[in-house]
Write a protein that holds these residues in place. Structure first.
Motif, PDB file in Angstrom:
ATOM      1  N   VAL A 151     -12.584  29.525 -14.126  1.00 48.24           N
ATOM      2  CA  VAL A 151     -13.371  30.403 -14.991  1.00 48.24           C
ATOM      3  C   VAL A 151     -12.448  31.514 -15.497  1.00 48.24           C
ATOM      4  CG1 VAL A 151     -15.568  29.954 -13.876  1.00 48.24           C
ATOM      5  CG2 VAL A 151     -14.127  31.761 -12.986  1.00 48.24           C
ATOM      6  N   ILE A 152     -12.497  31.785 -16.794  1.00 46.87           N
ATOM      7  CA  ILE A 152     -11.607  32.841 -17.294  1.00 46.87           C
ATOM      8  C   ILE A 152     -12.328  34.179 -17.368  1.00 46.87           C
ATOM      9  CG2 ILE A 152     -10.172  31.196 -18.550  1.00 46.87           C
ATOM     10  CD1 ILE A 152     -11.378  32.309 -21.159  1.00 46.87           C
ATOM     11  N   ALA A 153     -13.658  34.170 -17.127  1.00 45.42           N
ATOM     12  CA  ALA A 153     -14.406  35.423 -17.090  1.00 45.42           C
ATOM     13  C   ALA A 153     -15.361  35.392 -15.903  1.00 45.42           C
ATOM     14  CB  ALA A 153     -15.199  35.617 -18.384  1.00 45.42           C
ATOM     15  N   SER A 154     -15.320  36.439 -15.103  1.00 39.83           N
ATOM     16  CA  SER A 154     -16.192  36.531 -13.939  1.00 39.83           C
ATOM     17  C   SER A 154     -16.394  37.993 -13.583  1.00 39.83           C
ATOM     18  CB  SER A 154     -15.569  35.790 -12.747  1.00 39.83           C
ATOM     19  OG  SER A 154     -16.280  36.072 -11.553  1.00 39.83           O
ATOM     20  N   GLN A 155     -17.532  38.294 -12.972  1.00 35.24           N
ATOM     21  CA  GLN A 155     -17.748  39.651 -12.477  1.00 35.24           C
ATOM     22  C   GLN A 155     -16.836  39.943 -11.298  1.00 35.24           C
ATOM     23  OE1 GLN A 155     -19.410  42.158 -13.734  1.00 35.24           O
ATOM     24  NE2 GLN A 155     -20.020  40.897 -15.466  1.00 35.24           N
ATOM     25  N   VAL A 194     -17.847  27.510 -20.178  1.00 31.46           N
ATOM     26  CA  VAL A 194     -17.899  28.961 -20.372  1.00 31.46           C
ATOM     27  C   VAL A 194     -17.831  29.669 -19.021  1.00 31.46           C
ATOM     28  CG1 VAL A 194     -19.241  30.897 -21.256  1.00 31.46           C
ATOM     29  CG2 VAL A 194     -19.224  28.719 -22.505  1.00 31.46           C
ATOM     30  N   GLY A 195     -18.545  29.125 -18.027  1.00 34.82           N
ATOM     31  CA  GLY A 195     -18.508  29.724 -16.692  1.00 34.82           C
ATOM     32  C   GLY A 195     -19.800  30.431 -16.349  1.00 34.82           C
ATOM     33  N   GLY A 200     -20.678  35.717 -19.297  1.00 38.82           N
ATOM     34  CA  GLY A 200     -21.058  34.818 -20.387  1.00 38.82           C
ATOM     35  C   GLY A 200     -20.091  34.747 -21.556  1.00 38.82           C
ATOM     36  N   ILE A 201     -20.690  34.494 -22.732  1.00 37.37           N
ATOM     37  CA  ILE A 201     -19.898  34.286 -23.954  1.00 37.37           C
ATOM     38  C   ILE A 201     -19.015  35.490 -24.277  1.00 37.37           C
ATOM     39  CG2 ILE A 201     -20.083  34.023 -26.469  1.00 37.37           C
ATOM     40  CD1 ILE A 201     -20.772  31.456 -25.216  1.00 37.37           C
ATOM     41  N   ALA A 202     -19.592  36.676 -24.142  1.00 40.51           N
ATOM     42  CA  ALA A 202     -18.829  37.892 -24.479  1.00 40.51           C
ATOM     43  C   ALA A 202     -17.636  38.040 -23.540  1.00 40.51           C
ATOM     44  CB  ALA A 202     -19.732  39.117 -24.403  1.00 40.51           C
ATOM     45  N   GLY A 203     -17.859  37.760 -22.257  1.00 44.70           N
ATOM     46  CA  GLY A 203     -16.775  37.853 -21.286  1.00 44.70           C
ATOM     47  C   GLY A 203     -15.683  36.842 -21.572  1.00 44.70           C
ATOM     48  N   PHE A 204     -16.095  35.638 -21.965  1.00 42.58           N
ATOM     49  CA  PHE A 204     -15.146  34.575 -22.301  1.00 42.58           C
ATOM     50  C   PHE A 204     -14.269  35.024 -23.461  1.00 42.58           C
ATOM     51  CE2 PHE A 204     -13.632  30.636 -24.121  1.00 42.58           C
ATOM     52  CZ  PHE A 204     -13.555  29.736 -23.061  1.00 42.58           C
ATOM     53  N   ARG A 205     -14.910  35.532 -24.482  1.00 41.74           N
ATOM     54  CA  ARG A 205     -14.153  35.986 -25.665  1.00 41.74           C
ATOM     55  C   ARG A 205     -13.202  37.121 -25.303  1.00 41.74           C
ATOM     56  NH1 ARG A 205     -14.898  35.501 -31.088  1.00 41.74           N
ATOM     57  NH2 ARG A 205     -16.951  34.540 -30.923  1.00 41.74           N
ATOM     58  N   ASP A 206     -13.688  38.054 -24.497  1.00 43.02           N
ATOM     59  CA  ASP A 206     -12.854  39.201 -24.113  1.00 43.02           C
ATOM     60  C   ASP A 206     -11.638  38.778 -23.293  1.00 43.02           C
ATOM     61  OD1 ASP A 206     -14.585  40.840 -25.420  1.00 43.02           O
ATOM     62  OD2 ASP A 206     -15.632  41.551 -23.620  1.00 43.02           O
ATOM     63  N   SER A 207     -11.754  37.633 -22.609  1.00 46.97           N
ATOM     64  CA  SER A 207     -10.640  37.183 -21.759  1.00 46.97           C
ATOM     65  C   SER A 207      -9.546  36.480 -22.544  1.00 46.97           C
ATOM     66  CB  SER A 207     -11.164  36.235 -20.675  1.00 46.97           C
ATOM     67  OG  SER A 207     -12.031  36.929 -19.803  1.00 46.97           O
ATOM     68  N   LEU A 208      -9.859  36.032 -23.740  1.00 44.97           N
ATOM     69  CA  LEU A 208      -8.881  35.245 -24.507  1.00 44.97           C
ATOM     70  C   LEU A 208      -7.544  35.966 -24.694  1.00 44.97           C
ATOM     71  CD1 LEU A 208     -11.247  33.605 -27.163  1.00 44.97           C
ATOM     72  CD2 LEU A 208     -10.255  32.539 -25.123  1.00 44.97           C
ATOM     73  N   PRO A 209      -7.563  37.272 -24.997  1.00 47.57           N
ATOM     74  CA  PRO A 209      -6.275  37.963 -25.180  1.00 47.57           C
ATOM     75  C   PRO A 209      -5.444  38.031 -23.906  1.00 47.57           C
ATOM     76  CG  PRO A 209      -8.073  39.220 -26.153  1.00 47.57           C
ATOM     77  CD  PRO A 209      -8.703  38.126 -25.347  1.00 47.57           C
ATOM     78  N   ARG A 210      -6.062  37.747 -22.760  1.00 51.37           N
ATOM     79  CA  ARG A 210      -5.301  37.795 -21.502  1.00 51.37           C
ATOM     80  C   ARG A 210      -4.524  36.504 -21.260  1.00 51.37           C
ATOM     81  NH1 ARG A 210      -9.018  40.331 -16.781  1.00 51.37           N
ATOM     82  NH2 ARG A 210      -7.193  39.585 -15.633  1.00 51.37           N
TER      83      ARG A 210
END
Length: 369
Positions: A151-155, A194-195, A200-210
């Motif tokens: 998962v590329i986005a998680s709490q 997505v994970g 969710g979607i917003a977290g996934f998008r925010d992780s892309l630059p990483r």
DNA sequence: GAGGGTCAAGTCCGT
DNA sequence: ACGGACTTGACCCTC
């Protein structure tokens, strides 16, 4: 976020392909091998293996290194044999999803130092480079589909870090195979879900630059069968190519077999930006649908009425037994390649390939019209 | 060789 | 709260 520039697209009119996932199943009559043991060994030769991290941890350093080197040599050999096998198939079958355990424990602390050794490094680099060359010479399209831990986005910051590390590991494998530069070169990709619902979607998008540029250029995202359905995943279509799983969509939508000319399919196609898309197909288990007519699309409402919950229906069959589903795949192959998610693997993909090859010209003419 | 306990990791569903 | 599923049940120890 800057948009990656497509550099090496597989044109959308490229010869259509389908393939199996990760594991090779031995075909042939029961007497093709002298003993059960010989058949078992032939199967092992064609498949990747792994060790538990607990076991590696229990070994003394020298034994641990020997164990790992043996696993890596075996896996590189087995993967090469798989790619060889696929490259020798008819052009429509030149696609393979590679299992994720090529380098067991690569992202685990217990193995890190061993993989960093120059000798081990050379073994891996040379082996993967060779496999990539065989794939390209044989026009075999390759992909990865890392597991649910990726998962590329998680709490949970640890989970996110591990997940990104796992994705980067797959990108590194792709780079060593020769797919490390450009936008999904030769159609290669690393497909994840997505994970978690949160973030969710917003977290996934925010992780892309990483992500590294290599990982970013190989990434794709797939619709799932419960929360991140097609409409939701399409919110990412401007940034990440969408892998359309027709079976997940059937489950998530409670019975829709999406048509090739659906506007959402057009958005999926556009998300790949010049590269021929990949889609997934599978069908509910044979046993559950005992007696179901193989020439009619499975009827979600009727199956639910008969007492099957969506989770049962989501489970995959052994073979692609439903001719109506296969005919739908043939129509979708006007725009996408397919990974066949059936438990009998290459036996299932060879079966559907033969069925589709017979009807594909008509489907392509229809699509062009 | 067969059988059973175990396995790095995240998340959600069903019970 | 816990087992199962997911992508892929396979590995490893004991008998």
């Amino acid at each position: 976020m800057t948009d990656p520039i497509p550099t090496d697209p597989i044109p959308t009119d490229h010869a259509p392909r389908l393939g199996f996932c990760c594991k090779f199943i031995l075909d042939g009559p029961p007497d093709a091998f002298k003993t059960l043991k010989a058949a078992r060994e032939a199967t092992l030769r064609m498949n990747l293996t792994h060790a538990t991290m607990a076991h590696l941890t229990s070994l003394a350093p020298a034994a641990r290194r020997a164990k790992l080197e043996g696993l890596v040599r075996h896996n590189l050999g087995a993967l090469e044999r798989q790619v060889d096998w696929v490259a020798a198939r008819p052009p429509i079958e030149r696609l393979l999803r590679i299992a994720s355990n090529v380098l067991p424990g690569y992202t685990h602390g217990i193995a890190r130092d061993i993989y960093a050794e120059p000798e081990m490094r050379r073994l891996v680099v040379d082996g993967l480079a060779r496999i990539g060359e065989i794939a390209r010479a044989g026009a075999v399209r390759l992909s990865f589909h890392p597991g649910p831990f990726c998962v590329i986005a998680s709490q949970n910051p640890n989970a996110q870090r591990n997940g990104i590390e796992e994705l980067e590991h797959h990108a590194e494998l792709m780079a060593m195979l020769g797919y490390g530069t450009g936008w999904h070169p030769h159609g290669a990709h690393i497909n994840i879900h997505v994970g978690a619902r949160d973030p969710g979607i917003a977290g996934f998008r925010d992780s892309l630059p990483r992500l590294s540029q290599t990982a970013r250029d190989l990434l794709t995202v797939e619709n799932d069968e419960n929360f991140f359905g097609l409409d939701t995943v399409l919110e990412l279509a401007d940034a990440v190519p969408v892998v359309l799983d027709l079976h997940h969509h059937w489950v998530e939508s409670r019975g829709e077999y999406i048509a090739p000319d659906d506007p959402r399919v057009l958005r999926v196609r556009e998300s790949w930006r010049g590269v021929r898309p990949v889609a997934h197909i599978s069908v509910s288990r044979e046993g559950l649908l005992d007696g179901h007519a193989p020439d009619a699309l499975p009827d979600f409402a009727a199956l639910t009425e008969a007492g099957h919950n969506w989770r049962d229906l989501a489970a995959h069959s052994d073979m692609m037994w439903n001719r109506a589903v296969n005919a739908l795949v043939a129509r979708h192959m006007a725009w996408a390649d397919f990974e066949i998610e059936a438990k009998s693997k290459n036996l299932a993909s060879a079966g559907i390939a033969a069925e589709i090859a017979a009807i594909l010209p008509a489907a392509r003419i229809e699509a062009a019209a």
